[in-house]
Scaffold this motif. Structure first.
Motif, PDB file in Angstrom:
ATOM      1  N   ALA A 179      32.511 -26.572 -29.433  1.00 28.08           N
ATOM      2  CA  ALA A 179      33.229 -25.305 -29.495  1.00 28.08           C
ATOM      3  C   ALA A 179      33.057 -24.485 -28.228  1.00 28.08           C
ATOM      4  N   GLY A 180      31.967 -24.697 -27.504  1.00 25.84           N
ATOM      5  CA  GLY A 180      31.726 -23.930 -26.290  1.00 25.84           C
ATOM      6  C   GLY A 180      32.770 -24.146 -25.221  1.00 25.84           C
ATOM      7  N   ASN A 181      33.582 -25.181 -25.368  1.00 26.40           N
ATOM      8  CA  ASN A 181      34.591 -25.490 -24.372  1.00 26.40           C
ATOM      9  C   ASN A 181      35.969 -24.939 -24.725  1.00 26.40           C
ATOM     10  N   LEU A 182      36.053 -24.182 -25.808  1.00 23.74           N
ATOM     11  CA  LEU A 182      37.321 -23.566 -26.170  1.00 23.74           C
ATOM     12  C   LEU A 182      37.652 -22.439 -25.204  1.00 23.74           C
ATOM     13  N   GLY A 183      38.942 -22.141 -25.105  1.00 27.22           N
ATOM     14  CA  GLY A 183      39.403 -21.210 -24.081  1.00 27.22           C
ATOM     15  C   GLY A 183      39.056 -19.758 -24.300  1.00 27.22           C
ATOM     16  N   SER A 184      38.849 -19.330 -25.533  1.00 21.65           N
ATOM     17  CA  SER A 184      38.566 -17.923 -25.786  1.00 21.65           C
ATOM     18  C   SER A 184      37.448 -17.783 -26.790  1.00 21.65           C
ATOM     19  N   ARG A 185      36.742 -16.636 -26.743  1.00 21.18           N
ATOM     20  CA  ARG A 185      35.647 -16.389 -27.672  1.00 21.18           C
ATOM     21  C   ARG A 185      36.171 -16.289 -29.102  1.00 21.18           C
ATOM     22  N   LYS A 186      37.366 -15.724 -29.250  1.00 16.07           N
ATOM     23  CA  LYS A 186      37.967 -15.600 -30.583  1.00 16.07           C
ATOM     24  C   LYS A 186      38.177 -16.979 -31.207  1.00 16.07           C
ATOM     25  N   ASN A 187      38.712 -17.895 -30.431  1.00 13.02           N
ATOM     26  CA  ASN A 187      38.946 -19.242 -30.945  1.00 13.02           C
ATOM     27  C   ASN A 187      37.635 -19.988 -31.193  1.00 13.02           C
ATOM     28  N   ARG A 188      36.645 -19.716 -30.358  1.00 12.64           N
ATOM     29  CA  ARG A 188      35.351 -20.377 -30.515  1.00 12.64           C
ATOM     30  C   ARG A 188      34.714 -19.997 -31.859  1.00 12.64           C
ATOM     31  N   PHE A 189      34.727 -18.706 -32.181  1.00 13.82           N
ATOM     32  CA  PHE A 189      34.125 -18.295 -33.443  1.00 13.82           C
ATOM     33  C   PHE A 189      34.970 -18.743 -34.628  1.00 13.82           C
ATOM     34  N   SER A 231      24.477 -25.014 -28.859  1.00 19.29           N
ATOM     35  CA  SER A 231      23.033 -24.958 -29.042  1.00 19.29           C
ATOM     36  C   SER A 231      22.730 -23.937 -30.137  1.00 19.29           C
ATOM     37  N   ARG A 232      21.526 -23.973 -30.660  1.00 22.52           N
ATOM     38  CA  ARG A 232      21.129 -23.017 -31.699  1.00 22.52           C
ATOM     39  C   ARG A 232      21.277 -21.584 -31.194  1.00 22.52           C
ATOM     40  N   ARG A 233      20.865 -21.361 -29.960  1.00 23.03           N
ATOM     41  CA  ARG A 233      20.939 -20.014 -29.396  1.00 23.03           C
ATOM     42  C   ARG A 233      22.389 -19.570 -29.221  1.00 23.03           C
ATOM     43  N   GLN A 234      23.247 -20.466 -28.737  1.00 27.83           N
ATOM     44  CA  GLN A 234      24.662 -20.130 -28.586  1.00 27.83           C
ATOM     45  C   GLN A 234      25.288 -19.782 -29.931  1.00 27.83           C
ATOM     46  N   LEU A 235      24.942 -20.567 -30.963  1.00 27.95           N
ATOM     47  CA  LEU A 235      25.506 -20.317 -32.284  1.00 27.95           C
ATOM     48  C   LEU A 235      25.050 -18.969 -32.829  1.00 27.95           C
ATOM     49  N   GLN A 236      23.783 -18.654 -32.686  1.00 24.84           N
ATOM     50  CA  GLN A 236      23.289 -17.362 -33.139  1.00 24.84           C
ATOM     51  C   GLN A 236      23.988 -16.218 -32.420  1.00 24.84           C
ATOM     52  N   ARG A 237      24.274 -16.421 -31.122  1.00 23.67           N
ATOM     53  CA  ARG A 237      24.967 -15.380 -30.356  1.00 23.67           C
ATOM     54  C   ARG A 237      26.402 -15.201 -30.857  1.00 23.67           C
ATOM     55  N   GLU A 238      27.045 -16.295 -31.248  1.00 25.37           N
ATOM     56  CA  GLU A 238      28.403 -16.195 -31.777  1.00 25.37           C
ATOM     57  C   GLU A 238      28.435 -15.316 -33.029  1.00 25.37           C
ATOM     58  N   PHE A 239      27.492 -15.537 -33.936  1.00 23.20           N
ATOM     59  CA  PHE A 239      27.438 -14.723 -35.147  1.00 23.20           C
ATOM     60  C   PHE A 239      27.122 -13.264 -34.802  1.00 23.20           C
ATOM     61  N   GLN A 240      26.173 -13.063 -33.912  1.00 21.15           N
ATOM     62  CA  GLN A 240      25.779 -11.706 -33.538  1.00 21.15           C
ATOM     63  C   GLN A 240      26.930 -10.957 -32.883  1.00 21.15           C
ATOM     64  N   ASP A 241      27.654 -11.607 -31.975  1.00 20.46           N
ATOM     65  CA  ASP A 241      28.763 -10.955 -31.281  1.00 20.46           C
ATOM     66  C   ASP A 241      29.908 -10.603 -32.220  1.00 20.46           C
ATOM     67  N   ASN A 242      29.961 -11.275 -33.369  1.00 22.12           N
ATOM     68  CA  ASN A 242      31.019 -11.001 -34.338  1.00 22.12           C
ATOM     69  C   ASN A 242      30.514 -10.186 -35.522  1.00 22.12           C
ATOM     70  N   GLY A 243      29.354  -9.558 -35.347  1.00 23.14           N
ATOM     71  CA  GLY A 243      28.851  -8.615 -36.326  1.00 23.14           C
ATOM     72  C   GLY A 243      28.389  -9.220 -37.630  1.00 23.14           C
ATOM     73  N   THR A 244      27.887 -10.450 -37.595  1.00 24.41           N
ATOM     74  CA  THR A 244      27.447 -11.081 -38.834  1.00 24.41           C
ATOM     75  C   THR A 244      26.280 -12.016 -38.539  1.00 24.41           C
ATOM     76  N   THR A 245      25.887 -12.798 -39.528  1.00 23.52           N
ATOM     77  CA  THR A 245      24.799 -13.762 -39.389  1.00 23.52           C
ATOM     78  C   THR A 245      25.216 -15.082 -40.015  1.00 23.52           C
ATOM     79  N   PHE A 246      24.489 -16.119 -39.687  1.00 21.47           N
ATOM     80  CA  PHE A 246      24.719 -17.420 -40.318  1.00 21.47           C
ATOM     81  C   PHE A 246      24.567 -17.302 -41.835  1.00 21.47           C
ATOM     82  N   THR A 247      23.505 -16.642 -42.267  1.00 17.88           N
ATOM     83  CA  THR A 247      23.247 -16.502 -43.695  1.00 17.88           C
ATOM     84  C   THR A 247      24.362 -15.745 -44.400  1.00 17.88           C
TER      85      THR A 247
END
Length: 330
Positions: A180-190, A218-234
């Motif tokens: 997913a890190g290779n997608l063109g936009s952050r919106k599409n990545r999340f 990576s685990r850190r990248q995934l956690q950042r995706e959730f954080q940047d979108n105002g939520t958590t994995f859980t």
């Protein structure tokens, strides 16, 4: 259904110079060609009896428009020789055709039906320098299969146009799955992260690390995706599981069926009924039994998970997150 001559001319008018020949053993040949607008692009729904379809050098030179055609087999089987690869498409399989390269499609034995999404080649390539791998097949086992299906669904939204270009490039990358890190936009990545999580949500053992591996982050990248979108994995995981339960309860109500709600909760990935009851009440403002009552059409009874565990007299405070997330989960 239309005769072969009309079907062939419609195919050529919408897809370019692909030359079709009907199977001589098939009497009263008939087919259909319906064009739809899905995800902001043209998608043809093609049905036909056994035939052979060729894309030759002559046909390539005669067309002034170039496309990638994303094929999804719906019924029957189609043998395809394209870009040096020979494969057989079965129902559910995807394949990418490049209109600038020769192709042979063979429909034998019985009728076939498939979708063909028309992606302007220039718009695909402007998003990345790499050319996607034409002739490659994606089966239902592929991690991006469900996302591709959703884009070509009849309910495909017009705002999916940008996403489908990114997703096709990712799915048909000429090499290892780039993630997913290779997608063109952050919106599409999340969006891809969320869709993958929803696909895996009923697995009671799903973890951040498992989701990271599935999405290529990576685990850190995934956690950042959730954080940047105002939520958590859980939080996302719990909402996805609650959505599964709610959908099954609504369906049971429409069918007038007697449902064991505890079994539905376990099947959605919940491992603790008390926890399920609390989060369900927090999300929907009522117990599962109360929710089912509002959906019931025929007034039937149901075995409720609340019979297995007590419900708090008052809902838990706070309505932003479903429950306090574990820091280790991100």
């Amino acid at each position: 259904m239309i005769c072969f001559d009309n079907w062939n001319s419609t195919l050529r008018a919408n897809c370019g110079h692909y030359y079709a020949t009907p199977d001589r053993a098939t009497g009263n040949w008939a087919g259909s060609f319906d064009l739809h607008r899905r995800s902001g692009i043209d998608v043809a729904e093609i049905r036909c009896l056994p035939a052979r379809i060729e894309r030759t050098r002559k046909g390539i030179l005669r067309d002034d428009q170039e496309h990638f055609f994303l094929l999804r087999q719906l019924e029957g089987e189609t043998g395809i020789l394209h870009a040096g690869r020979e494969t057989l498409l079965r129902p559910g399989d995807f394949l990418l055709l490049d209109s600038t390269r020769a192709a042979e499609l063979s429909i034998t034995g019985q009728h076939a039906a498939f979708l063909s999404a028309h992606l302007p080649r220039a718009l695909v390539l402007e998003r990345r320098r790499d050319i996607p791998a034409a002739g490659c097949k994606i089966t239902p086992a592929h991690p991006l299969h469900a996302s591709l299906c959703g884009l070509l669904d009849t309910k495909g939204a017009v705002d999916n146009a940008e996403y489908i270009f990114d997703l096709v490039l990712l799915a048909f990358a000429d090499g290892p799955h780039s993630g997913a890190g290779n997608l063109g936009s952050r919106k599409n990545r999340f969006r891809l992260v969320r869709e993958t999580l929803e696909l895996l949500s009923t697995d009671p053992g799903l973890t951040v690390d498992a989701l990271a591996a599935r999405t290529g982050l990576s685990r850190r990248q995934l956690q950042r995706e959730f954080q940047d979108n105002g939520t958590t994995f859980t939080g996302c995981l719990t909402r996805a599981r609650l959505a599964v339960v709610a959908a099954k309860l609504r369906h049971a109500a429409r069918q007038g069926a007697r449902v064991p709600i505890a079994q539905i909760a376990y099947g959605a990935g919940f491992g603790d009924i008390s926890h399920f009851n609390r989060t369900f009440r927090q999300q929907f403002g009522c117990s599962p039994r109360g929710f089912l009552s509002t959906c019931t059409l025929g007034g039937f009874l149901a075995q409720d998970a609340n019979s297995l565990a007590p419900i708090p007299k008052t809902p838990p405070p706070g309505r932003g997150c479903l429950f306090q997330s574990n820091p280790a989960d991100g």
